[in-house]
Scaffold this active site. Structure first.
Site, PDB file in Angstrom:
ATOM      1  N   PRO A  23       2.381   3.605 -13.366  1.00  0.00           N
ATOM      2  CA  PRO A  23       1.634   3.377 -12.126  1.00  0.00           C
ATOM      3  C   PRO A  23       1.671   1.913 -11.664  1.00  0.00           C
ATOM      4  CG  PRO A  23       0.386   4.797 -13.594  1.00  0.00           C
ATOM      5  CD  PRO A  23       1.565   4.319 -14.380  1.00  0.00           C
ATOM      6  N   CYS A  24       1.881   1.745 -10.360  1.00  0.00           N
ATOM      7  CA  CYS A  24       2.044   0.388  -9.814  1.00  0.00           C
ATOM      8  C   CYS A  24       0.785  -0.108  -9.102  1.00  0.00           C
ATOM      9  CB  CYS A  24       3.210   0.374  -8.837  1.00  0.00           C
ATOM     10  SG  CYS A  24       2.932   1.450  -7.416  1.00  0.00           S
ATOM     11  N   THR A  25      -0.221   0.757  -9.018  1.00  0.00           N
ATOM     12  CA  THR A  25      -1.437   0.455  -8.240  1.00  0.00           C
ATOM     13  C   THR A  25      -2.004  -0.939  -8.458  1.00  0.00           C
ATOM     14  OG1 THR A  25      -2.059   2.372  -9.569  1.00  0.00           O
ATOM     15  CG2 THR A  25      -3.201   2.096  -7.462  1.00  0.00           C
TER      16      THR A  25
END
Ligand SMILES: C[S@@+](CC[C@H](N)C(=O)[O-])C[C@H]1O[C@@H](n2cnc3c(N)ncnc32)[C@H](O)[C@@H]1O
Length: 362
Positions: A71-73
């Site tokens: 996840p890049c959030t």
């Protein structure tokens, strides 16, 4: 035949690219804990051994390739950038679960030969590079040679301006890998659009007026004269113009942006940002769409409109999937199974299949 494990599998863009690259493979396991993405994965690739939440996996089966587009959030410029420090509990810190599983594999003498990472470009920014370097050093200590690069989907056949960091790690100190060279873009955004799109996707006049507001300029923008073809500032202010010097039939929407000129011209077939434009650059993308995120409320496409000459509308879910490199035959397997919100999210979370295919073909 290579054995593959997709961690953070999503809808399996990795697997799709392996198929397209004609690489014989067996997906021995995946890890995906979102019920919608898991279901879409099954519809696209058939039933697969999904081990679920990565935090609960004790040991992975033996494989040759692990992919991990974690996840890049918390790394992305679009988010709060809380980072991916080990133990921080952020979504992006799930990267360290990959480390835990690599440690288990090492103990069992089962380290995969290849690793493939994908994340946002910001992972190599000044803020995050030191921690990314820790990750690189760790992989190095396991015997991997790392090759990473920022690649843009628009350079690999898809009209989307999407920059991502890709890393291929090979467990061989003499390994060599060269990223595929960019190719000129021949496919235009317009070629991937649907016809007869429902009204609900069109932006209201009010909204267009709002973000294209060039008030008090009366067709004169920093010395450049426009001949407004359709402009009634009292009840309908958004500026559709004919740019002097261009063919008289060319209609443009003027979009303000943070450059010296202060605006950009958008014509049919261009992608545009539709929020906070005056503070951005590159608000108009010629014949391509800006980065597709997990919701598409900040971007639109300029289209012909029978009532208003030209207008702007949102992308449909099918268009988003096409712009992530999926073909209609595959899209048909999922398009009626999920809400638009889910379809947008899955597309925006993915990797452009065309680009990944090029990586695997090299
Ligand atoms: C950036 S997306 C990767 C999408 C993927 N590359 C694809 O082809 O669609 C990250 C994925 O990790 C999944 N994820 C988040 N937390 C997870 C966890 N604890 N265990 C397994 N997967 C997780 C998300 O649901 C999401 O699908």
């Amino acid at each position: 035949m290579i054995k593959v494990i997709e961690l953070f599998a999503g809808v399996g863009c990795q697997r799709e690219a392996l198929k397209r690259a004609n690489i014989e493979h067996e997906a021995v396991a995946i890890s995906e804990n979102d019920k919608y993405a898991s279901r879409a994965y099954e519809l696209l690739h058939g039933s697969t051994n999904n081990l679920g939440d990565i935090r609960e996996i004790e040991r992975l089966p033996k494989a040759d390739l692990w992919t991990y587009s974690f996840p890049c959030t918390d790394i992305s410029l679009a988010g709060k950038r809380k980072g991916f420090d080990k133990g921080s509990g952020t979504h992006s810190s799930l990267l360290w679960e990959v480390q835990r599983l690599l440690e288990v594999a090492k103990k069992n003498d089962e380290l995969p030969k290849y690793l493939l990472m994908e994340n946002v470009k910001n992972i190599v920014s000044k803020k995050f590079m030191p921690l990314f370097q820790v990750w690189l050093d760790y992989l190095d200590s396991l015997g991997y040679k790392n090759f990473y690069k920022i690649l843009n989907a628009k350079d690999y056949g898809i009209p989307q301006n999407r920059e991502r960091c890709f890393m291929i790690s090979i467990r061989d100190k003499d390994a060599h890998y060269e990223f595929p060279k960019p190719t000129p873009l021949t496919k235009k955004l317009a070629e991937l659009l649907e016809n007869d799109v429902d009204e609900k996707y069109f932006l209201s006049k009010k909204l267009i007026t709002c973000f294209t507001d060039m008030k008090d300029r009366h067709g004169l923008i920093r010395g450049l004269r426009f001949r407004p073809k359709y402009m009634n500032e009292t009840d309908y202010a958004f500026a559709i113009t004919t740019h002097a010097g261009y063919r008289p039939t060319d209609n443009y929407i003027i979009v303000p942006q943070a450059t010296k000129e202060g605006y950009a011209l958008a014509e049919v077939g261009d992608g545009v940002y539709t929020n906070r434009c005056p503070s951005k650059r590159g608000v108009v993308q010629k014949s391509m769409i800006p980065t597709i995120k997990t919701s598409v409320t900040d971007i639109g496409v300029v289209v012909d409109d029978k009532d208003e000459l030209i207008s702007i509308r949102r992308l449909t879910p099918r268009e988003c999937w096409r712009l992530m490199g999926w073909c209609d035959e595959e899209i048909d397997k999922v398009i009626n199974e999920f809400s638009n919100t889910q379809l947008y999210k899955m597309a925006g979370n993915g990797i452009v299949v065309e680009l990944l295919t090029c990586l695997f073909e090299f």
